[in-house]
Motif scaffolding. Sequence first.
Motif, PDB file in Angstrom:
ATOM      1  N   SER A 110       0.856  -1.187   0.000  1.00 53.57           N
ATOM      2  CA  SER A 110       0.000   0.000   0.000  1.00 53.57           C
ATOM      3  C   SER A 110       0.891   1.235   0.000  1.00 53.57           C
ATOM      4  O   SER A 110       2.112   1.148   0.039  1.00 53.57           O
ATOM      5  N   PRO A 112       0.664   5.612   1.501  1.00 58.32           N
ATOM      6  CA  PRO A 112      -0.139   6.605   2.225  1.00 58.32           C
ATOM      7  C   PRO A 112      -1.036   7.448   1.322  1.00 58.32           C
ATOM      8  O   PRO A 112      -2.100   7.914   1.756  1.00 58.32           O
ATOM      9  N   GLN A 114      -2.962   6.579  -0.908  1.00 60.72           N
ATOM     10  CA  GLN A 114      -4.277   5.952  -1.117  1.00 60.72           C
ATOM     11  C   GLN A 114      -5.320   6.485  -0.136  1.00 60.72           C
ATOM     12  O   GLN A 114      -6.518   6.454  -0.424  1.00 60.72           O
ATOM     13  N   ASP A 115      -4.857   6.973   1.007  1.00 62.51           N
ATOM     14  CA  ASP A 115      -5.784   7.530   2.004  1.00 62.51           C
ATOM     15  C   ASP A 115      -6.440   8.823   1.537  1.00 62.51           C
ATOM     16  O   ASP A 115      -7.386   9.305   2.164  1.00 62.51           O
ATOM     17  N   ARG A 119     -13.128   5.152   1.071  1.00 67.45           N
ATOM     18  CA  ARG A 119     -13.457   3.734   1.050  1.00 67.45           C
ATOM     19  C   ARG A 119     -14.640   3.537   0.103  1.00 67.45           C
ATOM     20  O   ARG A 119     -15.385   4.476  -0.185  1.00 67.45           O
ATOM     21  N   ARG A 270     -10.638   2.644  -1.540  1.00 63.36           N
ATOM     22  CA  ARG A 270     -10.132   1.550  -0.712  1.00 63.36           C
ATOM     23  C   ARG A 270     -11.261   0.616  -0.313  1.00 63.36           C
ATOM     24  O   ARG A 270     -12.425   0.994  -0.348  1.00 63.36           O
TER      25      ARG A 270
END
Length: 271
Positions: A110, A112, A114-115, A119, A270
Amino acid sequence: MQVSDIQMLLADVGWYTGAIDGDAGPKTWAAVSRAEQLQGTNYRDAPSRWSKRRRLIGAGQAALTALGHEPGVIDGRTGHNTAEALTAWRSAKAGVSAAVERSPVAGSSSHPKQDTFPRQRDMADFYGEAGGPQCTAGKVDLAYPMVIAWNKRQTIQRFSCHEKLAQPLTDIFRHALQHYGQADIERLQLNVFGGCFNFRKKRGGSTLSTHAYGAAVDLNPEQNQLRWGADRAQFARREYEPFWNIVMAHGGTPAGYAWGKDWMHFQFARL
């Protein structure tokens, strides 16, 4: 898609009453014409200009559409969306599930960045209504030409996505070219485009796909099929790790890393 599949589909929707014999005779062609008449607005263009083979496949796609299995735009070409719709139909006829398990893979790679993106359950809050005009308002100017997975004679230099994703997607392919060079991009088939926006449910699922938001991209679906794991998928090989690192560094989530299947697919959401 075989002629017998097409005959069975046409029979299932009530447009064909002949034998399932794999022979496209007068009754089959009458059913093809009926499909074109009843589903005409869903066809990509006029099937009268298509080859006989494309008309047959188009009729099968029309039947899948009528049966609720979402093959995508009716274009007379058997791409991965049509193949998955056919799998869903065959599975339903056999009384078995076509569901795809999407449980998170423990310890997967992964980044960071992606945050930055939501979701899956929060996508509507972040991206707005699925299928809205914003879902195709973004334009990705490709750093290298791509061929269409279901029609490799056709190339594209640009595709549409969600307006929030035009820049990260443009940067992903630009950085991929910088890393690999054109020759390796082609050798690794990172230039085979499988689609972005598509208003449909998840394949093997019941909720809307991330494609319905223009927030996912598929690449080379033929060699990275939905249900294949890392033991079979081309994009699971080590030489693709730099590409997936580029994707994640721009906020994308590779399905192969996230749930271990569907290695063609990456999305900006996500699990």
